[in-house]
Design a protein around this motif. Structure first.
Motif, PDB file in Angstrom:
ATOM      1  N   GLU A  83      -4.491   3.738   8.873  1.00 59.47           N
ATOM      2  CA  GLU A  83      -3.266   3.000   8.572  1.00 59.47           C
ATOM      3  C   GLU A  83      -2.653   2.429   9.846  1.00 59.47           C
ATOM      4  O   GLU A  83      -2.150   1.299   9.864  1.00 59.47           O
ATOM      5  N   ASP A  93      -1.886  -1.500  10.539  1.00 61.44           N
ATOM      6  CA  ASP A  93      -0.570  -2.000  10.954  1.00 61.44           C
ATOM      7  C   ASP A  93      -0.680  -2.839  12.226  1.00 61.44           C
ATOM      8  O   ASP A  93      -0.023  -3.879  12.367  1.00 61.44           O
ATOM      9  N   ARG A 117      -0.377 -13.782   1.602  1.00 61.79           N
ATOM     10  CA  ARG A 117       0.663 -13.522   0.603  1.00 61.79           C
ATOM     11  C   ARG A 117       1.084 -14.791  -0.134  1.00 61.79           C
ATOM     12  O   ARG A 117       1.728 -14.714  -1.172  1.00 61.79           O
ATOM     13  N   VAL A 168      -3.172  -2.156  -0.076  1.00 59.22           N
ATOM     14  CA  VAL A 168      -1.760  -1.794  -0.278  1.00 59.22           C
ATOM     15  C   VAL A 168      -0.864  -2.485   0.740  1.00 59.22           C
ATOM     16  O   VAL A 168       0.184  -3.056   0.404  1.00 59.22           O
ATOM     17  N   LYS A 169      -1.295  -2.459   2.004  1.00 60.94           N
ATOM     18  CA  LYS A 169      -0.484  -3.039   3.083  1.00 60.94           C
ATOM     19  C   LYS A 169      -0.325  -4.556   2.934  1.00 60.94           C
ATOM     20  O   LYS A 169       0.739  -5.116   3.210  1.00 60.94           O
ATOM     21  N   LYS A 202      -0.169  -6.248   0.295  1.00 61.13           N
ATOM     22  CA  LYS A 202       0.795  -6.540  -0.774  1.00 61.13           C
ATOM     23  C   LYS A 202       2.225  -6.219  -0.358  1.00 61.13           C
ATOM     24  O   LYS A 202       3.168  -6.460  -1.119  1.00 61.13           O
ATOM     25  N   GLY A 203       2.383  -5.653   0.849  1.00 61.07           N
ATOM     26  CA  GLY A 203       3.724  -5.323   1.334  1.00 61.07           C
ATOM     27  C   GLY A 203       4.238  -4.014   0.815  1.00 61.07           C
ATOM     28  O   GLY A 203       5.435  -3.711   0.922  1.00 61.07           O
ATOM     29  N   GLU A 204       3.324  -3.195   0.247  1.00 59.71           N
ATOM     30  CA  GLU A 204       3.734  -1.888  -0.271  1.00 59.71           C
ATOM     31  C   GLU A 204       3.549  -0.837   0.810  1.00 59.71           C
ATOM     32  O   GLU A 204       2.733  -0.969   1.704  1.00 59.71           O
ATOM     33  N   SER A 205       4.294   0.254   0.715  1.00 60.11           N
ATOM     34  CA  SER A 205       4.185   1.331   1.709  1.00 60.11           C
ATOM     35  C   SER A 205       3.186   2.373   1.245  1.00 60.11           C
ATOM     36  O   SER A 205       2.917   2.489   0.060  1.00 60.11           O
TER      37      SER A 205
END
Length: 551
Positions: free
Chosen positions: A494, A498, A512, A545-546, A548-551
């Protein structure tokens, strides 16, 4: 010393070239004869100006005009013997070594039809969606060429074996894509002529009759094409079709597929066709496209100069070096051929059972294969690549049958496998890698047993030397190495994700906004950061997941 054959006479080539030199010089000098006629006239000067105009001045410019293009394609058939005798034909054989009295047109010889020619003609007619003539016949087509020993060609005139069909073509994505349907006027059976071998000095020509009597299928299209690109793609689809059917190798360099293109132009909105010009001597699809575009520009230029009467119904040759067409000869009309029914051959009568059996045995054809691949959610570029070659398509399909993911299999075939084939100058049938092992390799990467980087190393080993994925993994201890060195900690991966997303804000914004294919770019950057050690399964899950802007 080579021999020259004509109408049953065998003659020393030096004697023949002296006594008939005018004939051969006429063939060779036809281009210069055209410019010599009426030398000094304004019209001829304008024609010569067009011929030597720089290429940039003849870029296809059809403003106010449209091109009308039709193609006559001759397909040389994969038969063991010739059309009307038992002589074999092997490309590249020594001149005049696969001939007999029938090939040489000796008096008193009789043709006997090769049944495979009929079978292949029916297969092609069915594949081109044609109606079949259950009873057809052969005709004599008379014309005098030095390489036509009988003085006529056995062909089909008013009752061809197949008529009124069509072929569907997908244009390349890089040229805008799109789907086209081109009409087929007719398919008919005929025999090939021999071949003239011109001397380096041009003082004489010799005749090789090895090709005389080789079976051909002539495919005549409707005048449905409007550009060089469309015509070239039509011809390429014909080549794919005959290869998929197994009736010809379709090799243009060997003369197994020859295209004569008819081109005319007319003002947009006019229903009457312009004067038709035939173009010959194109030995590649790219040459065909260039030749047609040149001829379109030449005719449009003559119209714009008010010289449309200088467009003659003629045959022109494409000269690759000059990138121009040149006059070869005036085009013959139908009356010149003096057709009449071939008296030495019976009618060709097809039965329903014979046609049905051939229809049931047809393979999946290129158009059907492309539509099937489209349903797998493959990009059109992938679809066109995979369906272009029947051997590549068979390899891909066999990989899917062994459980390979369609997209991943397509990526491997179009990427590393294709590059290997190109570098080694091999076909896909000549490599050691099997479709089963490709599917095993994809599965091993997908389930995390090995990384993609290690997968590439294994692939090149399999391509060059063969073997199995499992044995190579065990032999090189790749499972153990991957288990020890792969990064599987989600937190560590992760952090790498990032870092990559922060370093590429522009690509993240594009993703996006809907450009979802960039996920592969991000995955590649993370693998680069991890030096190929990030577990692909964990990486893809976190990255999805990242993004899509999700945590």
């Amino acid at each position: 010393m080579a021999l020259i054959f004509h109408r049953g006479i065998i003659a020393n080539s030096q004697f023949f070239s002296r006594s008939s030199g005018v004939l051969f010089r006429r063939l060779r000098a036809s281009r210069s004869c055209t410019s010599a006629r009426g030398e000094g006239t304004a019209n001829t000067l304008k024609e010569e100006l067009i011929q030597v105009a720089p290429k940039r001045a003849l870029e296809p410019n059809t403003h106010g005009f449209e091109a009308i293009i039709g193609i006559e394609t001759h397909v040389q058939l994969f038969t063991l013997t010739k059309a009307f005798c038992s002589c074999p034909y092997v490309y590249g054989s020594r001149p005049n070594t696969t001939i007999c009295p029938v090939c040489m047109g000796h008096p008193g010889t009789l043709p006997v039809l090769n049944s495979k020619v009929v079978e292949f003609a029916v297969k092609l007619g069915l594949a081109l969606n044609c109606g079949l003539s259950m009873t057809s016949k052969f005709d004599r087509k008379h014309y005098f060429y030095p390489d036509l020993p009988k003085g006529y060609q056995i062909s089909q005139f008013d009752i061809p074996i197949a008529t009124k069909g069509f072929i569907d073509v997908d244009l390349p994505v890089e040229f805008g894509g799109g789907h086209r349907r081109f009409g087929i006027t007719r398919v008919h059976m005929e025999e090939d002529a021999g071949k003239l071998l011109h001397s380096e000095t041009g003082s004489y020509s010799q005749v090789d009759l090895n090709r005389a009597g080789v079976p051909l299928l002539e495919i005549v299209s409707e005048p449905d094409m409007r550009s060089g690109l469309e015509a070239a793609e039509y011809a390429a689809e014909i080549q794919r079709l005959v290869r998929f059917l197994g009736i010809s190798n379709g090799n243009m360099q060997e003369g197994s597929l020859r295209c004569d293109v008819n081109v005319s132009v007319r003002p947009i909105g006019q229903s009457k066709f312009g004067t038709k010009v035939e173009i010959k001597n194109m030995n590649s699809f790219s040459a065909m496209s260039r030749a047609i575009d040149y001829e379109i520009s030449r005719q449009v230029l003559l119209h714009s100069l008010g010289q449309s009467d200088q467009i003659f119904q003629e045959t022109r040759l494409w000269e690759e070096g000059a990138q121009k067409t040149f006059t070869m000869r005036k085009k013959e009309g139908l009356a010149d051929y003096r057709y009449f029914p071939e008296p030495d051959l019976p009618e060709v009568v097809l039965t329903k059972e014979f046609v049905d059996k051939l229809c049931q045995g047809l393979p999946e054809l290129p158009e059907a294969k492309r539509r099937r691949y489209e349903k797998m959610d493959l990009a059109m570029q992938d679809v066109l690549f995979l369906a272009n070659d029947n051997h590549v398509a068979e390899f891909f399909d066999a990989s899917l049958e062994n459980g390979a993911d369609p997209k991943l299999a397509a990526n491997w075939i179009m990427g590393d496998i294709s590059a290997f084939l190109k570098n080694e100058r091999l076909s896909i049938t000549e490599i050691k890698l099997t479709p089963f092992e490709l599917s095993e390799l994809i599965a091993s990467i997908k389930n995390g047993t090995i990384s993609g980087k290690i997968g590439k190393e294994i692939l090149f080993e399999l391509l060059a030397k063969g073997g199995t994925v499992q044995s190579l993994i065990e032999e090189k201890d790749l499972v153990q190495a991957s288990l020890i060195f792969l990064i599987v900690d989600p937190a560590a991966i992760e952090a790498l994700v990032d870092k990559v997303l922060a370093a590429n804000p522009k690509q993240l914004e594009q993703y996006r906004a809907g450009k979802t294919r960039l996920q592969g770019f991000f995955a590649g950057q993370v693998m680069k950061e991890s030096k190929g050690k990030a577990n692909p399964l964990v990486l893809n899950k976190i990255l999805g997941v990242k993004l899509k802007g999700e945590s």
